[in-house]
Scaffold this motif. Structure first.
Motif, PDB file in Angstrom:
ATOM      1  N   HIS A  13      41.029  46.180  74.078  1.00  0.00           N
ATOM      2  CA  HIS A  13      40.111  46.721  73.075  1.00  0.00           C
ATOM      3  C   HIS A  13      40.655  46.432  71.679  1.00  0.00           C
ATOM      4  O   HIS A  13      41.815  46.718  71.382  1.00  0.00           O
ATOM      5  CB  HIS A  13      39.941  48.226  73.259  1.00  0.00           C
ATOM      6  CG  HIS A  13      39.143  48.867  72.162  1.00  0.00           C
ATOM      7  ND1 HIS A  13      37.790  48.658  72.006  1.00  0.00           N
ATOM      8  CD2 HIS A  13      39.521  49.688  71.145  1.00  0.00           C
ATOM      9  CE1 HIS A  13      37.360  49.332  70.951  1.00  0.00           C
ATOM     10  NE2 HIS A  13      38.384  49.954  70.414  1.00  0.00           N
ATOM     11  N   GLN A  14      39.816  45.871  70.821  1.00  0.00           N
ATOM     12  CA  GLN A  14      40.224  45.593  69.452  1.00  0.00           C
ATOM     13  C   GLN A  14      39.814  46.746  68.541  1.00  0.00           C
ATOM     14  O   GLN A  14      38.667  47.195  68.578  1.00  0.00           O
ATOM     15  CB  GLN A  14      39.573  44.298  68.954  1.00  0.00           C
ATOM     16  CG  GLN A  14      40.098  43.058  69.669  1.00  0.00           C
ATOM     17  CD  GLN A  14      39.526  41.784  69.063  1.00  0.00           C
ATOM     18  OE1 GLN A  14      38.474  41.787  68.431  1.00  0.00           O
ATOM     19  NE2 GLN A  14      40.234  40.689  69.260  1.00  0.00           N
TER      20      GLN A  14
ATOM     21  N   ASN B 156      35.725  41.827  65.411  1.00  0.00           N
ATOM     22  CA  ASN B 156      36.339  40.528  65.662  1.00  0.00           C
ATOM     23  C   ASN B 156      36.112  39.578  64.481  1.00  0.00           C
ATOM     24  O   ASN B 156      34.965  39.375  64.061  1.00  0.00           O
ATOM     25  CB  ASN B 156      35.740  39.930  66.939  1.00  0.00           C
ATOM     26  CG  ASN B 156      36.423  38.650  67.345  1.00  0.00           C
ATOM     27  OD1 ASN B 156      36.094  37.589  66.848  1.00  0.00           O
ATOM     28  ND2 ASN B 156      37.378  38.756  68.252  1.00  0.00           N
TER      29      ASN B 156
ATOM     30  N   TYR C 217      36.303  36.337  64.308  1.00  0.00           N
ATOM     31  CA  TYR C 217      35.514  35.153  64.665  1.00  0.00           C
ATOM     32  C   TYR C 217      34.024  35.468  64.598  1.00  0.00           C
ATOM     33  O   TYR C 217      33.219  34.645  64.162  1.00  0.00           O
ATOM     34  CB  TYR C 217      35.854  34.661  66.069  1.00  0.00           C
ATOM     35  CG  TYR C 217      37.285  34.248  66.272  1.00  0.00           C
ATOM     36  CD1 TYR C 217      37.898  33.323  65.436  1.00  0.00           C
ATOM     37  CD2 TYR C 217      38.042  34.768  67.320  1.00  0.00           C
ATOM     38  CE1 TYR C 217      39.208  32.941  65.632  1.00  0.00           C
ATOM     39  CE2 TYR C 217      39.350  34.392  67.526  1.00  0.00           C
ATOM     40  CZ  TYR C 217      39.940  33.478  66.679  1.00  0.00           C
ATOM     41  OH  TYR C 217      41.239  33.094  66.869  1.00  0.00           O
ATOM     42  N   LEU C 218      33.667  36.660  65.064  1.00  0.00           N
ATOM     43  CA  LEU C 218      32.268  37.075  65.012  1.00  0.00           C
ATOM     44  C   LEU C 218      31.777  37.100  63.570  1.00  0.00           C
ATOM     45  O   LEU C 218      30.708  36.556  63.249  1.00  0.00           O
ATOM     46  CB  LEU C 218      32.119  38.459  65.650  1.00  0.00           C
ATOM     47  CG  LEU C 218      30.735  39.105  65.576  1.00  0.00           C
ATOM     48  CD1 LEU C 218      29.712  38.313  66.354  1.00  0.00           C
ATOM     49  CD2 LEU C 218      30.805  40.551  66.088  1.00  0.00           C
TER      50      LEU C 218
ATOM     51  N   SER D  63      33.439  48.197  72.148  1.00  0.00           N
ATOM     52  CA  SER D  63      33.733  47.306  71.030  1.00  0.00           C
ATOM     53  C   SER D  63      32.994  47.684  69.750  1.00  0.00           C
ATOM     54  O   SER D  63      31.795  47.977  69.751  1.00  0.00           O
ATOM     55  CB  SER D  63      33.370  45.870  71.416  1.00  0.00           C
ATOM     56  OG  SER D  63      33.507  45.012  70.306  1.00  0.00           O
TER      57      SER D  63
ATOM     58  N   ASP E 278      32.298  45.544  67.675  1.00  0.00           N
ATOM     59  CA  ASP E 278      31.402  44.405  67.438  1.00  0.00           C
ATOM     60  C   ASP E 278      29.946  44.800  67.662  1.00  0.00           C
ATOM     61  O   ASP E 278      29.031  44.235  67.049  1.00  0.00           O
ATOM     62  CB  ASP E 278      31.755  43.243  68.361  1.00  0.00           C
ATOM     63  CG  ASP E 278      33.174  42.721  68.133  1.00  0.00           C
ATOM     64  OD1 ASP E 278      33.777  43.067  67.088  1.00  0.00           O
ATOM     65  OD2 ASP E 278      33.680  41.981  68.993  1.00  0.00           O
TER      66      ASP E 278
ATOM     67  N   TYR F 236      26.670  37.244  72.909  1.00  0.00           N
ATOM     68  CA  TYR F 236      28.018  37.336  72.344  1.00  0.00           C
ATOM     69  C   TYR F 236      28.977  37.708  73.468  1.00  0.00           C
ATOM     70  O   TYR F 236      28.890  38.802  74.026  1.00  0.00           O
ATOM     71  CB  TYR F 236      28.068  38.371  71.221  1.00  0.00           C
ATOM     72  CG  TYR F 236      29.456  38.592  70.673  1.00  0.00           C
ATOM     73  CD1 TYR F 236      30.201  37.535  70.146  1.00  0.00           C
ATOM     74  CD2 TYR F 236      30.027  39.857  70.680  1.00  0.00           C
ATOM     75  CE1 TYR F 236      31.473  37.738  69.638  1.00  0.00           C
ATOM     76  CE2 TYR F 236      31.303  40.075  70.169  1.00  0.00           C
ATOM     77  CZ  TYR F 236      32.017  39.009  69.657  1.00  0.00           C
ATOM     78  OH  TYR F 236      33.290  39.213  69.162  1.00  0.00           O
TER      79      TYR F 236
ATOM     80  N   ARG G 213      32.891  37.988  73.964  1.00  0.00           N
ATOM     81  CA  ARG G 213      34.263  37.936  73.486  1.00  0.00           C
ATOM     82  C   ARG G 213      35.251  38.214  74.606  1.00  0.00           C
ATOM     83  O   ARG G 213      36.369  37.730  74.594  1.00  0.00           O
ATOM     84  CB  ARG G 213      34.505  38.966  72.363  1.00  0.00           C
ATOM     85  CG  ARG G 213      35.917  38.874  71.779  1.00  0.00           C
ATOM     86  CD  ARG G 213      36.334  40.100  70.997  1.00  0.00           C
ATOM     87  NE  ARG G 213      36.602  41.273  71.809  1.00  0.00           N
ATOM     88  CZ  ARG G 213      37.734  41.483  72.476  1.00  0.00           C
ATOM     89  NH1 ARG G 213      38.698  40.557  72.486  1.00  0.00           N
ATOM     90  NH2 ARG G 213      37.907  42.587  73.176  1.00  0.00           N
ATOM     91  N   ALA G 214      34.835  39.008  75.578  1.00  0.00           N
ATOM     92  CA  ALA G 214      35.803  39.487  76.558  1.00  0.00           C
ATOM     93  C   ALA G 214      35.334  39.392  78.000  1.00  0.00           C
ATOM     94  O   ALA G 214      36.034  39.863  78.886  1.00  0.00           O
ATOM     95  CB  ALA G 214      36.171  40.942  76.243  1.00  0.00           C
TER      96      ALA G 214
ATOM     97  N   VAL H   5      34.191  33.457  73.135  1.00  0.00           N
ATOM     98  CA  VAL H   5      35.603  33.428  72.761  1.00  0.00           C
ATOM     99  C   VAL H   5      36.438  33.350  74.038  1.00  0.00           C
ATOM    100  O   VAL H   5      36.206  34.116  74.982  1.00  0.00           O
ATOM    101  CB  VAL H   5      35.998  34.676  71.943  1.00  0.00           C
ATOM    102  CG1 VAL H   5      37.470  34.603  71.530  1.00  0.00           C
ATOM    103  CG2 VAL H   5      35.111  34.816  70.707  1.00  0.00           C
TER     104      VAL H   5
ATOM    105  N   GLU I 213      43.483  30.472  71.310  1.00  0.00           N
ATOM    106  CA  GLU I 213      42.201  31.170  71.321  1.00  0.00           C
ATOM    107  C   GLU I 213      41.149  30.211  70.772  1.00  0.00           C
ATOM    108  O   GLU I 213      41.386  29.567  69.752  1.00  0.00           O
ATOM    109  CB  GLU I 213      42.290  32.420  70.449  1.00  0.00           C
ATOM    110  CG  GLU I 213      41.223  33.450  70.706  1.00  0.00           C
ATOM    111  CD  GLU I 213      41.570  34.798  70.098  1.00  0.00           C
ATOM    112  OE1 GLU I 213      41.312  35.820  70.750  1.00  0.00           O
ATOM    113  OE2 GLU I 213      42.130  34.829  68.976  1.00  0.00           O
TER     114      GLU I 213
END
Length: 217
Positions: free
Chosen positions: A18-19, A23, A25-26, A49, A51, A121, A123-124, A153, A209
């Motif tokens: 978990h960030q 993100n 990049y997003l 997230s 995001d 999207y 990311r994970a 990602v 990445e």
């Protein structure tokens, strides 16, 4: 990889994936996709997230899919949102404003469930799955969204040096899994080993990445 694996991760708060911020990049690449503000965005394996909030803040309607009910409830509690809860097929659906999180198995999603989704999207999601499940995931995802634009990602490292998740998904695999149906373009590649202490501790010697633009028409 069974559902109990992820339930245990969330229940024991082992959520290093978990960030705590949106993100980068997003934020950097999403605007260049020129996705209409009102587009519905599918976010597989979304966790809690931030995001999701960022996408909603750009005017999008967000459909996140998450196996862990704890993750879903934590998201709404931490964001001080009061969701309406309903049942939709095999899913428990939480809705608040422009965000709806579907709690259940991603592979139970139908095309009718994601009707209106024209953006993606990831990311994970793809890096959370072992190889056999990645094959199934890619096929199911493309069946759900034959027409879409979005971002993917990934991480790439020597899988023999550390067991996933997150799993290593190199460029060749991305192209093989998604390139036959969608146009896949690498936008950015970064060496992130120095920022990834978990990988360094495990003895990983290389960690890239990558961010991809995907387009299905």
């Amino acid at each position: 990889m069974r559902p109990e694996f992820w339930h245990k991760k969330w229940e024991s708060n082992q959520i290093g994936f978990h960030q705590p911020e949106v993100n980068p990049y997003l934020q950097r690449h999403w605007p260049d996709l020129a996705i209409p503000a009102q587009a519905r965005v599918l976010v597989p394996l979304c966790g809690k997230s931030l995001d999701l909030l960022w996408l909603a803040g750009r005017g999008h309607r967000v459909l996140g899919v998450e196996l862990s009910e704890k993750a879903v409830e934590d998201f709404f509690r931490e964001q001080q949102l009061q969701p309406q809860v309903s049942e939709q097929g095999d899913f428990k659906v939480y809705r608040a404003d422009a965000i709806e999180l579907w709690c259940g198995d991603f592979f139970s999603l139908t095309a009718a469930d994601v009707a209106g989704c024209t953006a993606l999207y990831d990311r994970a999601a793809v890096i959370a799955l072992p190889q056999a499940m990645r094959e199934r995931y890619a096929a199911h995802l493309q069946g759900l969204l034959p027409t879409c634009r979005g971002l993917l990602v990934t991480l790439d490292y020597d899988q023999s040096q550390m067991a996933g998740p997150p799993f290593s998904v190199d460029d060749a695999e991305v192209q093989r899994l998604l390139g036959s149906t969608w146009r896949v373009e690498m936008l950015e590649e970064q060496d992130v080993l120095g920022d990834s202490w978990k990988f360094v501790q495990a003895g990983v010697t290389r960690l890239e990445e990558r961010v991809y633009r995907i387009c299905g028409e």
